[in-house]
Design a protein around this motif. Sequence first.
Motif, short mmCIF file in Angstrom:
data_model
loop_
_atom_site.label_atom_id
_atom_site.label_comp_id
_atom_site.label_asym_id
_atom_site.label_seq_id
_atom_site.Cartn_x
_atom_site.Cartn_y
_atom_site.Cartn_z
N LEU A 84 0.82 -1.21 0.00
CA LEU A 84 0.00 0.00 0.00
C LEU A 84 0.86 1.26 0.00
O LEU A 84 0.56 2.24 -0.70
CB LEU A 84 -0.93 0.00 1.22
CG LEU A 84 -2.08 -1.00 1.21
CD1 LEU A 84 -2.81 -0.98 2.55
CD2 LEU A 84 -3.05 -0.69 0.08
N LEU A 85 1.93 1.25 0.76
CA LEU A 85 2.84 2.39 0.79
C LEU A 85 3.48 2.60 -0.58
O LEU A 85 3.56 3.73 -1.07
CB LEU A 85 3.92 2.17 1.86
CG LEU A 85 5.04 3.21 1.92
CD1 LEU A 85 4.48 4.61 2.18
CD2 LEU A 85 6.06 2.83 2.99
N ALA A 86 3.91 1.52 -1.22
CA ALA A 86 4.57 1.62 -2.52
C ALA A 86 3.63 2.20 -3.58
O ALA A 86 4.02 3.08 -4.36
CB ALA A 86 5.08 0.25 -2.95
N GLN A 87 2.37 1.73 -3.60
CA GLN A 87 1.44 2.25 -4.62
C GLN A 87 1.13 3.71 -4.39
O GLN A 87 0.91 4.47 -5.35
CB GLN A 87 0.17 1.39 -4.66
CG GLN A 87 -0.69 1.40 -3.41
CD GLN A 87 -1.68 2.54 -3.32
OE1 GLN A 87 -2.14 3.03 -4.36
NE2 GLN A 87 -2.00 2.99 -2.11
N ALA A 88 1.12 4.14 -3.14
CA ALA A 88 0.87 5.55 -2.86
C ALA A 88 2.06 6.41 -3.28
O ALA A 88 1.88 7.51 -3.81
CB ALA A 88 0.57 5.74 -1.37
N LEU A 89 3.26 5.91 -3.03
CA LEU A 89 4.45 6.69 -3.37
C LEU A 89 4.60 6.89 -4.87
O LEU A 89 5.04 7.96 -5.32
CB LEU A 89 5.69 5.99 -2.81
CG LEU A 89 5.86 6.04 -1.28
CD1 LEU A 89 7.04 5.17 -0.85
CD2 LEU A 89 6.05 7.48 -0.80
N VAL A 90 4.23 5.88 -5.67
CA VAL A 90 4.37 6.01 -7.13
C VAL A 90 3.12 6.58 -7.78
O VAL A 90 3.11 6.83 -8.99
CB VAL A 90 4.72 4.65 -7.77
CG1 VAL A 90 6.02 4.10 -7.20
CG2 VAL A 90 3.60 3.63 -7.57
N GLY A 91 2.06 6.80 -6.99
CA GLY A 91 0.83 7.41 -7.52
C GLY A 91 0.09 6.57 -8.53
O GLY A 91 -0.37 7.08 -9.55
N LEU A 92 -0.09 5.28 -8.25
CA LEU A 92 -0.75 4.39 -9.21
C LEU A 92 -2.23 4.72 -9.41
O LEU A 92 -2.76 4.64 -10.51
CB LEU A 92 -0.62 2.94 -8.76
CG LEU A 92 0.73 2.25 -8.99
CD1 LEU A 92 0.67 0.81 -8.50
CD2 LEU A 92 1.10 2.29 -10.46
N GLU A 93 -2.94 5.04 -8.33
CA GLU A 93 -4.38 5.31 -8.36
C GLU A 93 -5.13 4.15 -9.02
O GLU A 93 -5.98 4.34 -9.89
CB GLU A 93 -4.68 6.62 -9.10
CG GLU A 93 -4.15 7.85 -8.37
CD GLU A 93 -4.69 9.14 -8.96
OE1 GLU A 93 -5.27 9.09 -10.07
OE2 GLU A 93 -4.53 10.19 -8.32
#
Length: 422
Positions: free
Chosen positions: A103-112
């Motif tokens: 969850l942290l990784a997807q937020a950091l890269v802005g996947l949405e």
Amino acid sequence: MTAPRGVGRILTDIRPLRESVDYRRLWVGHTVSQLGQQMATVTVAYQVFVITDSSFAVGVVGIVALVPLIVLGLYGGALVDHFDRRTVALVTAVGLWVCTAVLLAQALVGLESVVLLYAVVAVQSGLFAVNSPARSAIIPRLIPAHLLPAANALSMAAYNLGFTVGPLVGGVVIAWLGVAATYAIDLVTFTAAVYALVRLPPIPPLEAPRGVPGFRSVVEGMAWLRRAPNLRMTFVLDLCAMVLAQPRALFPALALTVYAGGPSALGLLQAAPAIGSLVAFMLSGWVGRVHRHGVAIVVAVVAYGVAVALAGASAIGAPGLMWLVVTMLAFSGSADMVSAAYRSTMLQQAAPDALRGRLQGLFTVVVAGGPRLGEFLAGSLAEITTIGVAMLCGGVACVVGTLVAVALQRGFLTYDARDPSP
């Protein structure tokens, strides 16, 4: 044992924390991790609503978590009864930690990506369904039997504290630092729970299990429950409340549209039921003096439904008074805490030790799975009506469902804790 007097009849009994270093470490780890987990829960709902602008999509979060929760909740109890409980809890805790890292990784890269969020929630739900019965089954091995009620009360306090502070802090952190920060905090705080499990000694089953855990083991637990009408009713009444009147999926839309607020308003709505629950816990000295647990549960569930219905009516008739909805939601949390206290006590009194893991797994499915299904139903109803109407209808349905269930099983009202009968 001398009965507590004065404030001792009201305040929390902390003797389990003094008696066992292992239990104290486990409780502290769980308490700290709950704060981060509830921050992450608010953040997932916020992300889904921002991406989709749909309460239905937020409600789907509950559905994608429901299937793994049911399947692994039922089977997870069998694992707990067959293998070292520390090992089961530790492996699943590490898995939960990895999910937070994703969850942290997807937020950091802005996947949405809503699909990714759904997938992570599903995996988390399955791991939780095994981890929760394992942790619950560990506690009786760490402290004396006479301190179990106090230990369970402390566990409820930790849970409610997380539900109170976590959403409030989560809303503030989202507004201040963004969604990635809340996931980072969850990652750090959950490390405390993993560390507490690492420090535990091995906790194998007291009796050597027969064969390997399989479908037969699960069926044994369910078959016993079918022959236990009083315990079965505790599950039915909890489902009446959590499936028919669970408004949590509506909170993002309620905060952002009805009250034109932001993440902080969402955090307050999310925290309101837990605030009420925590207040009720702090003033729960009278709970142990009530013996008619069946009657107490019915009254508490009806009160819960009425509070949710009034919250919906407030959203319809007084959309400018957010404090009124918050107050009603707090009352619903107080009623739910009372119901949960008596339902847990009944299960502990009547369930045999050999089935403890499996019955706790079933308990986890109902307690955690019911709200997930309820979120989906509330989100779906709000999509075709309004947020306030969905809450009002859910509260009324809870009251009606409870009264119908009691009419069909009137013996539940005669349950007496002094002579417990499953």
